[in-house]
Design a protein around this motif. Structure first.
Motif, PDB file in Angstrom:
ATOM      1  N   UNK A   1       0.817  -1.215   0.000  1.00  0.00           N
ATOM      2  CA  UNK A   1       0.000   0.000   0.000  1.00  0.00           C
ATOM      3  C   UNK A   1       0.847   1.259   0.000  1.00  0.00           C
ATOM      4  N   UNK A   2       2.016   1.197   0.615  1.00  0.00           N
ATOM      5  CA  UNK A   2       2.857   2.389   0.706  1.00  0.00           C
ATOM      6  C   UNK A   2       3.348   2.855  -0.669  1.00  0.00           C
ATOM      7  N   UNK A   3       3.352   1.953  -1.667  1.00  0.00           N
ATOM      8  CA  UNK A   3       3.778   2.319  -3.006  1.00  0.00           C
ATOM      9  C   UNK A   3       2.642   2.856  -3.869  1.00  0.00           C
ATOM     10  N   UNK A   4       1.419   2.677  -3.430  1.00  0.00           N
ATOM     11  CA  UNK A   4       0.285   3.141  -4.225  1.00  0.00           C
ATOM     12  C   UNK A   4       0.249   4.667  -4.321  1.00  0.00           C
ATOM     13  N   UNK A   5       0.704   5.331  -3.275  1.00  0.00           N
ATOM     14  CA  UNK A   5       0.728   6.786  -3.297  1.00  0.00           C
ATOM     15  C   UNK A   5       1.697   7.305  -4.354  1.00  0.00           C
ATOM     16  N   UNK A   6       2.850   6.648  -4.481  1.00  0.00           N
ATOM     17  CA  UNK A   6       3.806   7.028  -5.523  1.00  0.00           C
ATOM     18  C   UNK A   6       3.216   6.806  -6.914  1.00  0.00           C
ATOM     19  N   UNK A   7       2.497   5.719  -7.084  1.00  0.00           N
ATOM     20  CA  UNK A   7       1.897   5.416  -8.381  1.00  0.00           C
ATOM     21  C   UNK A   7       0.853   6.461  -8.767  1.00  0.00           C
ATOM     22  N   UNK A   8       0.077   6.915  -7.797  1.00  0.00           N
ATOM     23  CA  UNK A   8      -0.991   7.874  -8.071  1.00  0.00           C
ATOM     24  C   UNK A   8      -0.461   9.282  -8.314  1.00  0.00           C
ATOM     25  N   UNK A   9       0.643   9.625  -7.643  1.00  0.00           N
ATOM     26  CA  UNK A   9       1.156  10.995  -7.721  1.00  0.00           C
ATOM     27  C   UNK A   9       2.567  11.003  -8.319  1.00  0.00           C
ATOM     28  N   UNK A  10       2.707  10.340  -9.453  1.00  0.00           N
ATOM     29  CA  UNK A  10       4.016  10.219 -10.097  1.00  0.00           C
ATOM     30  C   UNK A  10       4.604  11.588 -10.442  1.00  0.00           C
ATOM     31  N   UNK A  11       3.829  12.440 -11.123  1.00  0.00           N
ATOM     32  CA  UNK A  11       4.329  13.744 -11.545  1.00  0.00           C
ATOM     33  C   UNK A  11       4.623  14.647 -10.350  1.00  0.00           C
ATOM     34  N   UNK A  12       3.791  14.546  -9.328  1.00  0.00           N
ATOM     35  CA  UNK A  12       4.048  15.327  -8.122  1.00  0.00           C
ATOM     36  C   UNK A  12       5.321  14.896  -7.435  1.00  0.00           C
ATOM     37  N   UNK A  13       5.592  13.581  -7.430  1.00  0.00           N
ATOM     38  CA  UNK A  13       6.820  13.082  -6.813  1.00  0.00           C
ATOM     39  C   UNK A  13       8.042  13.546  -7.597  1.00  0.00           C
ATOM     40  N   UNK A  14       7.931  13.566  -8.939  1.00  0.00           N
ATOM     41  CA  UNK A  14       9.039  14.047  -9.766  1.00  0.00           C
ATOM     42  C   UNK A  14       9.298  15.532  -9.504  1.00  0.00           C
ATOM     43  N   UNK A  15       8.227  16.322  -9.448  1.00  0.00           N
ATOM     44  CA  UNK A  15       8.384  17.757  -9.170  1.00  0.00           C
ATOM     45  C   UNK A  15       8.971  17.982  -7.781  1.00  0.00           C
ATOM     46  N   UNK A  16       8.542  17.168  -6.823  1.00  0.00           N
ATOM     47  CA  UNK A  16       9.059  17.292  -5.455  1.00  0.00           C
ATOM     48  C   UNK A  16      10.555  16.985  -5.422  1.00  0.00           C
ATOM     49  N   UNK A  17      10.971  15.964  -6.172  1.00  0.00           N
ATOM     50  CA  UNK A  17      12.379  15.582  -6.198  1.00  0.00           C
ATOM     51  C   UNK A  17      13.237  16.684  -6.813  1.00  0.00           C
ATOM     52  N   UNK A  18      12.778  17.261  -7.921  1.00  0.00           N
ATOM     53  CA  UNK A  18      13.526  18.338  -8.568  1.00  0.00           C
ATOM     54  C   UNK A  18      13.607  19.559  -7.660  1.00  0.00           C
ATOM     55  N   UNK A  19      12.501  19.880  -6.982  1.00  0.00           N
ATOM     56  CA  UNK A  19      12.509  21.012  -6.051  1.00  0.00           C
ATOM     57  C   UNK A  19      13.472  20.764  -4.900  1.00  0.00           C
TER      58      UNK A  19
END
Length: 487
Positions: A236-254
């Motif tokens: 279940x902890x990976x489902x959030x990453x799957x749903x918010x892929x673009x947000x996670x990428x933007x967060x990483x770049x920021x």
């Protein structure tokens, strides 16, 4: 045997009665050993990589659990400490070789890599955009190195000859000429075979490569999860990453921008003052404006949301409690207590000012050391006054890192030429300084290992806490849901 032993030996010849001095010979004594070794760089890179993995795993799980404090030491905290060591080596002071060679091991944290083909490409770019390669190129640095090695080799072969003294003096003059033309940032980067005018472009291209690798890695993770979901179920902890892929990428770049902002400021200002290519200066201005704009945008959004929450709810706790707000903005304040979410603002200002002091004071060691001491001291006072970190371990680690930074800058004052302190004292101070910094780096590595073991084999305390809250939470009518309006 202590590596990079550096001291001055003086031999005087006096008359028997001791009244007159007949001759005096001074020479620098060294043992030829260096602390600039790949093993130290590999160990530091390994600690950074481990911190990145632990922070990444924590970030994937934390976005699903609002209010969960980030693990310490985080990747940004570890890299920030290594950057501080490397930045010390770029100051315009007379470091003993034992400490200067030690700081070179952490140049990777500043994005400085002696990649010859990359430097040749940058030289060509500068040459096509108004740059002067006469004494600022890879080929010129190579010629100096070859000339210096050839002269030293000749001096060694003829050392037993009476005429060898002239050869040795010539070799010393050439070496002194090489050393004198280098100062501060210029000396630090050119010792890594990076022309000074190439510094900003080097870091810019390395940054672009890192962004491309991160984007490709995150995309690969997304593809793997999608394939996994077609044939089976995943945690279940990976489902959030799957749903918010673009947000996670933007967060990483920021996050990467936040990590590099201080040294990016330094490189851009150095490019403005020392660079010769109009295109490189333009890129420096554009990227510094872009980075500042990104951080300014998030600062405005968080501050506006907090102010609105205080007006309506009396507190800004929803920054930590609302899932959407936490997912978007928590990377700036996830280590802080709810009342001190705003600490990230003076941290950004601190990074900017520190970069300005080091780059603006390049060539003036006293200005650099005094300015840094004031900046680092003010940050230490702020941390001691507020103690803003959520966890006890976070408070202890971050305050300890800041104390070491202040002590390190305080020691830099010993190496300032204006005070005329002896080389022996400088060498002892350099050895003590690297011992303290090495010890702290080792402690950070041990803490990261412990956090990694707990993340893999221990229960997630934040998840357990949220389950407990849901188990005992009263059933409320629909209109009690306060945070649906937050975006």
């Amino acid at each position: 045997m202590v590596p990079d032993l550096d001291a001055e030996a003086t031999l005087k010849l006096d008359e028997k009665d001791g009244k007159n001095e007949l001759s005096c010979i001074q020479s620098t004594v060294g043992n030829g050993h260096s602390l600039n070794t790949p093993m130290v760089s590999y160990a530091a890179a390994g600690i950074s990589g481990a911190a990145l993995v632990v922070s990444g795993v924590g970030a994937v799980g934390a976005t699903a659990h609002p209010g969960a404090p980030g693990a310490s030491p985080s990747f940004i905290q570890v890299m920030g400490f290594f950057q501080a060591i490397a930045l010390n080596g770029l100051c315009s002071v007379d470091y003993p070789p034992v400490y200067r060679s030690f700081t070179k091991n952490f140049s990777f944290s500043l994005g400085l890599f002696p990649w010859t083909s990359l430097q040749v490409s940058i030289d060509n770019f500068r040459n096509a955009t108004g740059g002067n390669l006469t004494e600022n190129s890879v080929s010129y640095l190579r010629s100096l190195k070859v000339q210096s090695n050839a002269t030293n080799s000749t001096a060694k072969k003829r050392s037993l000859d009476l005429t060898s003294r002239h050869v040795q003096l010539l070799g010393r003059d050439i070496q002194e000429e090489v050393n004198n033309r280098l100062s501060g940032i210029k000396k630090g980067v050119e010792e890594l075979s990076i022309p000074a005018a190439n510094t900003f472009m080097t870091v810019l291209l390395v940054f672009a490569i890192v962004i491309a690798v991160i984007a490709a890695g995150i995309l690969l993770g997304k593809v793997i999860l999608e394939i996994w979901a077609l044939y089976s179920t995943f945690p279940e902890r990976l489902s959030n990453f799957r749903q918010h892929y673009w947000g996670f990428l933007a967060r990483t770049i920021t996050n990467l921008i936040l990590l590099l902002y201080g040294i990016w400021t330094l490189y851009c200002i150095f490019q403005f003052t020392r660079g010769d290519s109009w295109a490189a200066k333009t890129l420096a201005a554009v990227t510094l404006t872009l980075f500042t704009g990104v951080l300014g945008y998030f600062t405005f959004r968080i501050w506006s949301l907090a102010r609105r929450l205080k007006k309506t709810e009396g507190t800004a706790s929803a920054l930590f409690e609302d899932k959407e707000a936490w997912r978007k903005y928590s990377l700036f304040y996830d280590h802080y207590k709810k009342d001190y979410w705003w600490i990230f603002v003076p941290v950004i200002v601190y990074l900017f000012v520190r970069g300005c002091v080091i780059a603006g004071g390049d060539g003036h060691g006293l200005v650099q050391s005094a300015g840094q001491f004031i900046v680092e001291g003010l940050m230490l006072i702020l941390l001691l006054w507020t103690r803003p970190f959520e966890t006890k371990s976070g408070r202890w680690i971050n305050i300890s890192i800041q104390v070491v930074r202040v002590l390190s800058v305080g020691c830099i004052i010993v190496f300032v030429d204006e005070f005329g302190i002896s080389k022996t004292t400088k060498t002892v101070t350099g050895v003590a300084l690297l011992a303290v910094q090495t010890s702290l780096a080792a402690i950070l590595g041990i803490l990261i290992l412990i956090n990694g073991i707990m993340a893999l084999f221990g229960k997630n305390p934040h998840e357990e806490r949220h389950k407990e809250k849901r188990r005992h939470a009263p059933i409320l009518p629909f209109y009690h849901y306060r945070y649906a309006r937050l975006t």
